[in-house]
Design an enzyme around this catalytic site. Structure first.
Site, PDB file in Angstrom:
ATOM      1  N   SER A  95       0.861  -1.183   0.000  1.00 33.01           N
ATOM      2  CA  SER A  95       0.000   0.000   0.000  1.00 33.01           C
ATOM      3  C   SER A  95       0.893   1.228   0.000  1.00 33.01           C
ATOM      4  O   SER A  95       1.894   1.276   0.729  1.00 33.01           O
ATOM      5  CB  SER A  95      -0.896  -0.006   1.231  1.00 33.01           C
ATOM      6  N   HIS A  99       2.576  12.125  -1.340  1.00 31.57           N
ATOM      7  CA  HIS A  99       2.157  13.525  -1.207  1.00 31.57           C
ATOM      8  C   HIS A  99       3.302  14.425  -1.704  1.00 31.57           C
ATOM      9  O   HIS A  99       4.292  14.621  -0.994  1.00 31.57           O
ATOM     10  CB  HIS A  99       1.856  13.858   0.256  1.00 31.57           C
ATOM     11  N   HIS A 109      -2.331   7.240  -4.818  1.00 32.53           N
ATOM     12  CA  HIS A 109      -2.463   6.110  -3.898  1.00 32.53           C
ATOM     13  C   HIS A 109      -2.559   4.835  -4.718  1.00 32.53           C
ATOM     14  O   HIS A 109      -3.163   4.821  -5.794  1.00 32.53           O
ATOM     15  CB  HIS A 109      -3.740   6.279  -3.058  1.00 32.53           C
ATOM     16  N   ARG A 113      -3.434  -6.420  -2.823  1.00 35.00           N
ATOM     17  CA  ARG A 113      -3.472  -7.252  -1.623  1.00 35.00           C
ATOM     18  C   ARG A 113      -4.042  -8.633  -1.943  1.00 35.00           C
ATOM     19  O   ARG A 113      -4.737  -8.826  -2.944  1.00 35.00           O
ATOM     20  CB  ARG A 113      -4.321  -6.573  -0.544  1.00 35.00           C
ATOM     21  N   HIS A 148      -6.059   7.362 -16.798  1.00 36.43           N
ATOM     22  CA  HIS A 148      -7.106   6.385 -17.109  1.00 36.43           C
ATOM     23  C   HIS A 148      -6.738   5.506 -18.305  1.00 36.43           C
ATOM     24  O   HIS A 148      -7.101   4.321 -18.325  1.00 36.43           O
ATOM     25  CB  HIS A 148      -8.446   7.087 -17.314  1.00 36.43           C
ATOM     26  N   GLY A 267      -2.557  -3.806  13.851  1.00 36.54           N
ATOM     27  CA  GLY A 267      -1.389  -3.505  13.026  1.00 36.54           C
ATOM     28  C   GLY A 267      -0.575  -2.358  13.620  1.00 36.54           C
ATOM     29  O   GLY A 267      -0.931  -1.772  14.641  1.00 36.54           O
TER      30      GLY A 267
END
EC number: 1.3.3.3
Length: 307
Positions: A95, A99, A109, A113, A148, A267
């Protein structure tokens, strides 16, 4: 058990993906380096958190790899699949959130997973999820179209329906109901992927599509950084960027399932909240001046077809 062979294959890919993305981002930044922080979870598992601070381009960014396991699936993972409640689980993923300093470079982002949920006497259930999305402050149509197009190219060899389906899922997922706007201009979001287009359980197909999406992230993002990183900006631009980063915080803390999953599974808090921007601001009843650069952003914050 074949599912655990699957797990080892996926873990090897994810660790290599983390390496590749960090290397690519260090290359485009030119100055900043990722600091690695390995951690162990008391309840099982651990990970490698890598964070860059105060690079030439990246103000703060993190690229995390984790593999956690436990005796019971957390509520965030079973909310839309209650039949999995009470199963033991393995979850691994990469993940990342970037910024940038320059308000003309969007925040980005990405996440990929893999889950396995098990129960004695029953077949293990496994699936993939993930995607990537873009959050501009001063958006450019050609940047969004490039993003896109790359998202579509990540999917198209696996099935013609995937891009449109995952694009619409992304628009729906990254939406702030209390603001009535999307978090950004979208991209891809998928979950529960374990079958091929013919409806058959198919690890190779699902894993291949997840890998393609993970591998296309840098193809989507790095050209935008290169194009915008030298754009001049002033304090007004910076203040608007910080104001809009507040929306990012609102989404991640109120709605994001990944944040909730991390916290609910015990976590590592620093790694889970690595997605937060280093600086953000809120302003009561802010309205962008009509006709201003800042006002143009709203045109981009409702779902639309970019291709």
């Amino acid at each position: 058990m074949k599912e655990h062979h699957y797990l080892e294959q996926v873990k090897a890919y994810l660790q290599q993906l983390q390496d590749n993305i960090c290397h690519s981002l260090e290359g485009v930044d030119g100055k900043g380096k990722f600091f690695e922080d390995s951690w162990v979870r008391e309840l099982g598992g651990g990970g490698r958190s890598r964070v860059m601070k105060n690079g030439a381009v990246i103000e703060q960014g993190g690229v995390n790899y984790s593999h956690v396991f436990g005796e019971a699936m957390p509520a965030s993972a079973t909310a839309h699949r209650p039949e999995l409640a009470g199963r033991s689980f393995n979850a691994c993923g990469v993940s990342l959130v970037i910024h940038p300093h320059n308000p003309y470079i969007p925040t980005s982002h990405a996440n990929v997973r893999f889950f396995i949920a098990e129960k004695p006497g029953e077949e293990p259930v496994w699936w993939f999820g993930g995607g990537f999305d873009l959050t501009p402050f001063y958006p450019f149509v050609d940047d969004v179209e490039h993003w896109h197009r790359t998202a579509k190219s990540a999917c198209e060899s696996f099935g013609e329906h995937y891009y449109q389906e995952y694009k619409e899922w992304c628009d729906k997922y990254f939406f702030l109901p209390h603001r009535n706007e999307t978090r950004g201009v979208g991209g891809l979001f998928f979950d529960d992927l374990n079958r091929n287009p013919q409806g058959e359980l198919d690890f190779e197909h699902a894993f291949g599509l997840m890998q393609s999406i993970g591998n296309h992230y840098t193809n989507a993002y790095l050209p935008i950084i290169e194009k915008r990183k030298d754009t001049p900006f002033n304090e007004q631009h910076r203040q608007f960027q910080l104001y809009r980063r507040g929306r990012y915080v609102e989404f991640n803390l109120v709605y994001d399932r990944g944040t909730l999953f991390g916290l609910q599974t015990g976590g590592r808090t620093e790694s889970i909240l690595m997605s937060m921007p280093p600086l953000a601001r809120w302003e009561y009843m802010y309205t962008a001046p009509e006709g201003s650069e800042e006002a143009k952003l709203q045109e981009f914050l409702q779902p639309r077809d970019w291709l």
